[in-house]
Design a protein around this motif. Sequence first.
Motif: not given
Length: 369
Positions: A20-29
């Motif tokens: 549910s941590s959408r904020e992690l998508l940008e730095p991890l992708s």
Amino acid sequence: MPPGERPAAEENRIAVCSLSSRELLEPLSVLPGVALAGTLMTANLGIEELVRTLACRPAIRILVVCGRESPRFHAGQSLLALFRGGVDAGCRRIRGAAGYLPVLPTVSLADVERVRSRVEPVDALGECDPSVLRELVAKLSPRERPGAGPALPERAAARTPEPAHGDGSGFRRLRAGGRRTGISGSLDGFVVISLDHRARRIVLRHYDNDLTPRHEMTGVRAESMLLGLLDAGVITEPSHAGYLGGELTKAETALRLGLHYDQDLPLRAPRASVGGVRPVRARKETRAISEARKNQLSLAEFLSAVVNGLGAQGTELDPHVPLGVQLSVDSARMIELAIVLEEELGLDLPSDVDLRRSSPMELYGAFAA
């Protein structure tokens, strides 16, 4: 190419599921070695789509499961249980899963076993620190495993209609907001809307409440899809038709502009972060609430309005803890709360606000500012 998807490359062999941590998508992708990055909310339909995606991408060999776990659905625990114990062929239930309704009724058991035998899960459940996850991915990426593929899908099952209002001279004024008819009751099930960026199609699936598939429709225009649903008699409730019209229009916009689409969440620019609550005095728009009403509402009354907006009557909220930590509520209820805050209390919410991450005190501070 949809957000979260990386071009095929020899070094890209890792998938990241941030729950549910959408904020992690940008730095991890964007990390070296990461081919896919996406969220996961449910222990059934969401896991099914994830399995289908991984089954079609044989180059992916590592799945990092990280981020916040849903206290209600336990999708992360159920996903890891799938890799440990597989699926009971009879009842289609994930062995050892503690999630809500952890059954996979429509995914191929052959695909499940194919993914289990090929993909290595990495348990980082609960880890939300991008720097820690960056180090973890760096340790995994040197392994000799090629790969590439699309973003891990995440499907929300919350259903709510959109409010409407009229305004203008000579018109009868109508009040925005109000309570809506339960979608699941009027439709006998629920609808999941997603995008197939590769085929450039909107995908709509209708399920019974026990996850039995009912109907499927694909298209490129929201209006034609809604008319098809009405013509087939799948939709009879006006509030449901309004809700689906709004969601299908969002999906069409996202498809045409190459944006990421999440059901029941606002569309965002590709690199836009999730917004927080800001005091109205920091924005140029005028408030809808009068000064007298603002001064009359105490913190206790404000908390009561929040509880009622979430349909959690009788719950005592901690003013300093984010709502998503205190309560397990779906996005439908969060939309209800947003309507209460904006239409009834006059709070000016940013279009991309995530109320789950806001504490009641932050909301009240923005309200009383």
